[in-house]
Design an enzyme around this catalytic site. Structure first.
Site, mmCIF file in Angstrom:
data_model
loop_
_atom_site.group_PDB
_atom_site.id
_atom_site.type_symbol
_atom_site.label_atom_id
_atom_site.label_comp_id
_atom_site.label_asym_id
_atom_site.label_seq_id
_atom_site.Cartn_x
_atom_site.Cartn_y
_atom_site.Cartn_z
ATOM 1 N N ASP A 187 0.824 -0.995 -0.001
ATOM 2 C CA ASP A 187 0.004 -0.082 0.054
ATOM 3 C C ASP A 187 0.723 1.111 0.083
ATOM 4 O O ASP A 187 1.751 1.445 0.927
ATOM 5 C CB ASP A 187 -0.820 0.004 1.163
ATOM 6 C CG ASP A 187 -2.160 1.109 1.127
ATOM 7 O OD1 ASP A 187 -2.064 1.800 -0.023
ATOM 8 O OD2 ASP A 187 -2.921 0.790 2.096
ATOM 9 N N ASP B 296 -2.899 2.448 -6.092
ATOM 10 C CA ASP B 296 -1.902 2.302 -4.743
ATOM 11 C C ASP B 296 -1.572 1.037 -4.139
ATOM 12 O O ASP B 296 -0.820 1.332 -3.051
ATOM 13 C CB ASP B 296 -1.824 3.666 -4.268
ATOM 14 C CG ASP B 296 -3.195 3.680 -3.509
ATOM 15 O OD1 ASP B 296 -4.375 2.905 -4.038
ATOM 16 O OD2 ASP B 296 -3.126 4.261 -2.341
ATOM 17 N N GLU B 297 -2.471 0.166 -4.318
ATOM 18 C CA GLU B 297 -2.467 -1.100 -3.701
ATOM 19 C C GLU B 297 -2.622 -2.298 -4.425
ATOM 20 O O GLU B 297 -3.312 -2.234 -5.228
ATOM 21 C CB GLU B 297 -3.210 -1.092 -2.399
ATOM 22 C CG GLU B 297 -4.696 -1.140 -2.615
ATOM 23 C CD GLU B 297 -5.580 -1.097 -1.363
ATOM 24 O OE1 GLU B 297 -5.386 -1.787 -0.311
ATOM 25 O OE2 GLU B 297 -6.602 -0.354 -1.277
#
Length: 477
Positions: A11, A105-106
């Site tokens: 993350d 983003d993860e």
């Protein structure tokens, strides 16, 4: 359940805001907020400097401005975020072909399926190898982008996700197989995926405050409280049981959010307000996934538990908050809410890859902005003072200006429109970004991701030498 902590969850830390800080040297170490800048906008991401003032994602932007008026409030640059995301996902795929992106983003990664799988199986302490791989990954991300990331490692996706939350910011946490219940037990019930505010209230009224309480309650009680499917699922998570595989390149069919209210909503204005909030949250998820969609869906559960859905298909895919919120509001008008509303949901389907130039959304957005500006002109335009002459240096031309100089005023009343944070280039001064605009002028700070904090200059909004630009890479190529 696995006997090795071979699933990791990565993350990126405060991703959107961190990309802006990496791209704009003058904002490094200062509070930065990315989100919708309109009257109904919400915070998408706040930097850690801004979080010290109480800012968080999904907070109304108006509240964020009150709490931290000196922050830099920027609109999103999703082409830039996509570029960085593609680089990070490429690094993950070097570790394994099984990479499951959840958003820009993860992502989950199954290390056992990659080149290090045999070494993990044969190592006397596979956990140490996983930690080493995680630290190398974070170092590679920092070297290539200048950004930080948090990594959780465990024997399941559930625990890897929880471990990455514990690792934030900029850390690594490993949960050894067999320690799931010990780690989960003291946590609030909200730590479990799928336990939102409404479910939490139901559990709290039953005296179930922690994950350990859920595990001890047993299936019968949880099914009675939450229903068969939800209750059984919550119990499995409370026991730390999760055998879901890492599925690469999931193709979501839709993105949606919904809320159940403790007291039925009967006031139409309150219902419309909640629809605006849901639309903003939905757009946040849509943008985080780098997607847009054509069909807006409204879900309404009425006081008598009857559930209705209404939808409207737009002319083209959009991720524009104003378009989606206004469409959802129109759909509310098609539903009889007499007697009260128990649940509301807003979703978007017929998804497509994100496209920055959505002409339909742009037209609607500009029309909405123009309406707001018309209301403001009569009372405010006369009070405005002219800015600096075009092309002259601003007051912080030495590059040492405070974040207070980063304004996000309404767009110019005429001519081209410039959004705070937008990439631009000038024929004489080179690349820079928009700090703010208004009263027919636009203020630009000229700097690059690899330069020192740059100088500020102000131009007419129609200056022919000023033009929009593509995002620059965060590192020199």
């Amino acid at each position: 359940m696995r006997s090795l902590p071979s699933i990791i969850h990565l993350d990126m830390d405060a991703f959107f805001a961190s990309v802006e800080q990496a791209a704009k040297p003058s904002l490094r170490g200062k509070p930065v907020v990315v989100g919708g800048l309109g009257g109904r906008g919400v915070v998408s991401t706040a930097s850690y400097e801004a979080r010290k003032f109480g800012l968080h994602s999904a907070m109304p932007m108006a509240q964020a401005r009150r709490l931290c008026p000196n922050a830099a409030f920027l609109s999103g640059r999703f082409e830039a975020y996509r570029q960085v995301s593609d680089l990070v996902m490429g690094l993950l795929r070097e570790l394994s072909p099984l990479v499951e992106p959840l958003s820009l983003d993860e992502a989950f990664v199954d290390l056992a399926a990659g080149p290090y799988g045999p070494a993990l199986a044969e190592a006397p302490d596979g956990g140490q190898l996983v930690l080493a791989l995680a630290e190398d990954l974070r170092a590679d991300i920092r070297r290539r982008t200048g950004l930080t990331a948090s990594v959780g490692a465990a024997g399941s996706k559930l625990m890897a996700k929880i471990a990455s939350e514990q690792a934030k910011p900029d850390g690594v946490v490993l949960v050894a197989p067999g320690r799931e219940r010990a780690v989960l037990g003291p946590m609030s019930v909200r730590a479990l995926p799928g336990v939102g505010p409404a479910t939490e209230q139901v559990l709290r009224r039953a005296g179930l405050m922690t994950v350990a309480d859920l595990a001890e309650a047993g299936e019968a009680e949880l099914v009675q409280l939450l229903g068969r499917a939800h209750g059984a699922g919550v119990l499995q998570m409370a026991l730390g049981l999760d055998d879901r595989p890492v599925v690469p390149d999931r193709d979501a069919k839709s993105v949606s959010v919904e809320d159940t209210f403790e007291v039925d909503l009967a006031d139409r204005d309150r219902i419309l307000h909640e629809v605006d909030v849901l639309a903003a949250r939905c757009v946040g998820r849509l943008r985080a996934a780098g997607r847009s969609g054509r069909t807006v869906v409204l879900k309404v559960r009425r006081f008598d538990f009857s559930t209705l859905t209404r939808s409207e298909t737009l002319r083209g895919p959009t991720d524009d908050e104003t378009v989606i919120a206004d469409t959802a509001r129109r759909l509310v008008a098609q539903v009889d809410v007499t007697g009260g509303v128990r649940l509301l949901g807003v979703g978007v389907s017929q998804l497509a890859d994100y496209t920055q130039e959505d002409l339909f959304a742009q037209a609607v957005r500009e029309a909405a902005q123009e309406r707001e500006l018309e209301l403001e002109r009569a009372g405010q335009l006369a009070e405005q003072q002219d800015g600096e002459p075009a092309g002259e240096e601003g007051p912080d031309a030495d590059g040492e200006g405070s974040v207070e100089s980063v304004e996000t005023s309404e767009e110019a009343p005429a001519g081209r429109r410039w959004m705070p944070g937008q990439d631009v280039t000038h024929a004489g001064f080179g690349p820079g970004w928009v700090q703010g605009s208004g009263v027919g002028r636009v203020t630009v700070r000229f700097e690059t991701p690899w330069s020192e904090p740059g100088r500020v200059r102000t131009f007419l909004v129609d200056d022919p030498e000023l033009a929009p630009a593509r995002p620059l890479p965060l590192r020199r190529e």
